[in-house]
Design a protein around this motif. Structure first.
Motif, PDB file in Angstrom:
ATOM      1  N   THR A  13       2.758  -8.604 -11.256  1.00  0.00           N
ATOM      2  CA  THR A  13       2.810  -8.108 -12.625  1.00  0.00           C
ATOM      3  C   THR A  13       1.889  -8.918 -13.517  1.00  0.00           C
ATOM      4  O   THR A  13       1.371  -9.947 -13.127  1.00  0.00           O
ATOM      5  N   HIS A  14       1.717  -8.425 -14.731  1.00  0.00           N
ATOM      6  CA  HIS A  14       0.883  -9.118 -15.707  1.00  0.00           C
ATOM      7  C   HIS A  14       1.603 -10.344 -16.261  1.00  0.00           C
ATOM      8  O   HIS A  14       2.832 -10.427 -16.232  1.00  0.00           O
ATOM      9  N   GLN A  15       0.802 -11.279 -16.781  1.00  0.00           N
ATOM     10  CA  GLN A  15       1.359 -12.432 -17.471  1.00  0.00           C
ATOM     11  C   GLN A  15       2.123 -11.929 -18.694  1.00  0.00           C
ATOM     12  O   GLN A  15       1.860 -10.839 -19.187  1.00  0.00           O
ATOM     13  N   GLU A  16       3.041 -12.746 -19.196  1.00  0.00           N
ATOM     14  CA  GLU A  16       3.706 -12.372 -20.439  1.00  0.00           C
ATOM     15  C   GLU A  16       4.105 -13.611 -21.213  1.00  0.00           C
ATOM     16  O   GLU A  16       4.175 -14.712 -20.680  1.00  0.00           O
ATOM     17  N   CYS A  17       4.307 -13.404 -22.504  1.00  0.00           N
ATOM     18  CA  CYS A  17       4.726 -14.457 -23.413  1.00  0.00           C
ATOM     19  C   CYS A  17       5.896 -13.924 -24.225  1.00  0.00           C
ATOM     20  O   CYS A  17       5.718 -13.020 -25.051  1.00  0.00           O
ATOM     21  N   ARG A  18       7.077 -14.403 -23.906  1.00  0.00           N
ATOM     22  CA  ARG A  18       8.297 -13.939 -24.595  1.00  0.00           C
ATOM     23  C   ARG A  18       8.375 -12.415 -24.621  1.00  0.00           C
ATOM     24  O   ARG A  18       8.672 -11.802 -25.636  1.00  0.00           O
ATOM     25  N   GLY A  19       8.070 -11.812 -23.491  1.00  0.00           N
ATOM     26  CA  GLY A  19       8.170 -10.359 -23.358  1.00  0.00           C
ATOM     27  C   GLY A  19       6.922  -9.593 -23.764  1.00  0.00           C
ATOM     28  O   GLY A  19       6.826  -8.394 -23.516  1.00  0.00           O
ATOM     29  N   VAL A  20       5.954 -10.259 -24.401  1.00  0.00           N
ATOM     30  CA  VAL A  20       4.725  -9.578 -24.809  1.00  0.00           C
ATOM     31  C   VAL A  20       3.703  -9.706 -23.690  1.00  0.00           C
ATOM     32  O   VAL A  20       3.529 -10.782 -23.112  1.00  0.00           O
ATOM     33  N   THR A  21       3.038  -8.606 -23.380  1.00  0.00           N
ATOM     34  CA  THR A  21       1.983  -8.608 -22.370  1.00  0.00           C
ATOM     35  C   THR A  21       0.828  -7.761 -22.880  1.00  0.00           C
ATOM     36  O   THR A  21       0.896  -7.204 -23.988  1.00  0.00           O
ATOM     37  N   VAL A  22      -0.224  -7.681 -22.119  1.00  0.00           N
ATOM     38  CA  VAL A  22      -1.357  -6.842 -22.486  1.00  0.00           C
ATOM     39  C   VAL A  22      -0.959  -5.377 -22.379  1.00  0.00           C
ATOM     40  O   VAL A  22       0.093  -5.045 -21.840  1.00  0.00           O
ATOM     41  N   ASP A  23      -1.827  -4.494 -22.874  1.00  0.00           N
ATOM     42  CA  ASP A  23      -1.609  -3.058 -22.751  1.00  0.00           C
ATOM     43  C   ASP A  23      -1.901  -2.667 -21.306  1.00  0.00           C
ATOM     44  O   ASP A  23      -3.057  -2.605 -20.885  1.00  0.00           O
ATOM     45  N   LYS A  24      -0.858  -2.427 -20.546  1.00  0.00           N
ATOM     46  CA  LYS A  24      -1.003  -2.145 -19.115  1.00  0.00           C
ATOM     47  C   LYS A  24      -1.683  -0.812 -18.822  1.00  0.00           C
ATOM     48  O   LYS A  24      -2.087  -0.557 -17.701  1.00  0.00           O
ATOM     49  N   ALA A  46       0.266 -14.920 -27.825  1.00  0.00           N
ATOM     50  CA  ALA A  46      -0.259 -13.558 -27.691  1.00  0.00           C
ATOM     51  C   ALA A  46      -0.659 -13.090 -29.073  1.00  0.00           C
ATOM     52  O   ALA A  46       0.056 -13.327 -30.040  1.00  0.00           O
ATOM     53  N   TRP A  47      -1.834 -12.456 -29.161  1.00  0.00           N
ATOM     54  CA  TRP A  47      -2.269 -11.920 -30.448  1.00  0.00           C
ATOM     55  C   TRP A  47      -2.968 -10.595 -30.242  1.00  0.00           C
ATOM     56  O   TRP A  47      -3.344 -10.239 -29.138  1.00  0.00           O
ATOM     57  N   GLY A  48      -3.128  -9.876 -31.335  1.00  0.00           N
ATOM     58  CA  GLY A  48      -3.825  -8.600 -31.306  1.00  0.00           C
ATOM     59  C   GLY A  48      -4.911  -8.590 -32.354  1.00  0.00           C
ATOM     60  O   GLY A  48      -4.810  -9.274 -33.375  1.00  0.00           O
ATOM     61  N   ALA A  49      -5.968  -7.800 -32.087  1.00  0.00           N
ATOM     62  CA  ALA A  49      -7.090  -7.723 -33.009  1.00  0.00           C
ATOM     63  C   ALA A  49      -7.805  -6.394 -32.847  1.00  0.00           C
ATOM     64  O   ALA A  49      -8.559  -6.222 -31.897  1.00  0.00           O
ATOM     65  N   PRO A  50      -7.580  -5.454 -33.772  1.00  0.00           N
ATOM     66  CA  PRO A  50      -8.391  -4.238 -33.723  1.00  0.00           C
ATOM     67  C   PRO A  50      -9.766  -4.537 -34.320  1.00  0.00           C
ATOM     68  O   PRO A  50      -9.875  -5.120 -35.395  1.00  0.00           O
ATOM     69  N   VAL A  51     -10.833  -4.187 -33.583  1.00  0.00           N
ATOM     70  CA  VAL A  51     -12.196  -4.455 -34.045  1.00  0.00           C
ATOM     71  C   VAL A  51     -13.091  -3.256 -33.733  1.00  0.00           C
ATOM     72  O   VAL A  51     -13.267  -2.906 -32.565  1.00  0.00           O
TER      73      VAL A  51
END
Length: 195
Positions: A39-50, A126-131
């Motif tokens: 599975t993907h890595q996660e941080c407190r339940g947050v992961t990348v967009d699978k 984990a962070w997000g950035a729309p660009v």
């Protein structure tokens, strides 16, 4: 390198996305390549967009104290001292990093505004950035091992600019993650006297 690839490489090297690439393939291949759980890595339940068309992962073993590695990673205002390609970088939200903290940075002279989704000190962010039409989710995890700190970063990209050139986007993100991880390793080890 065309303008689109230059833009995507800039995002990969700094804004969204670092080390020896553990997996830099399609989402299915990346999940399959992760040792153990698949599975993907996660941080407190947050992961990348699978479901994103582009997902990359890079890991590096850093021979330096975990606290030093974490300080380099979490001190956004000082990123430019060890990875100048993203300068200026600035934490907008005062106080310690926490969910909702905002920071800005400037890969390839673009202005990127990212928001921390979750954080566990000394363990993960984990962070997000729309660009410019790309939605990125970026995750870092840190694990102490007997040989040093295993730093792993994983990132997903989705959106129309990615769909136009998935192989090019994948290559840009792979390189960006690898570059960033190697910079973190080199800086942490130089400051600790370990190499």
């Amino acid at each position: 390198m065309n303008a689109r690839r230059t833009f995507l490489h800039g995002i990969g090297t700094a804004a969204l996305g670092v080390a020896m690439v553990v997996s830099a393939q399609s989402p299915a291949a990346a999940a399959e390549a992760k040792p153990g759980t698949g599975t993907h890595q996660e941080c407190r339940g947050v992961t990348v967009d699978k479901t994103a068309p582009v997902i990359s992962r890079a890991s590096v073993l850093i021979k330096a104290p975990l606290a030093r590695v974490w300080r380099l990673h979490a001190d956004i205002d000082r990123w430019q001292s060890w990875i100048p390609e993203i300068a200026p970088a600035h934490k907008v939200t005062p106080g310690p990093l926490r969910p909702g903290s905002v920071f800005t940075w400037s890969p390839q002279n673009m202005n990127v505004r990212s928001t921390i989704k979750t954080i566990a000190p000394l363990r993960c962010t984990a962070w997000g950035a729309p660009v410019n039409g790309i939605t990125g989710v970026h995750l870092w995890t840190f694990r102490q091992t007997k040989d040093g700190v295993l730093a792993t970063t994983e990132e997903s990209w989705a959106g129309p600019p990615v769909e136009v050139d998935i192989p090019g986007s994948q290559a840009s993100l792979d390189q960006g993650l690898s570059d960033w991880a190697q910079r973190l390793k080199g800086t942490a080890e130089a400051r600790s006297g370990c190499r």
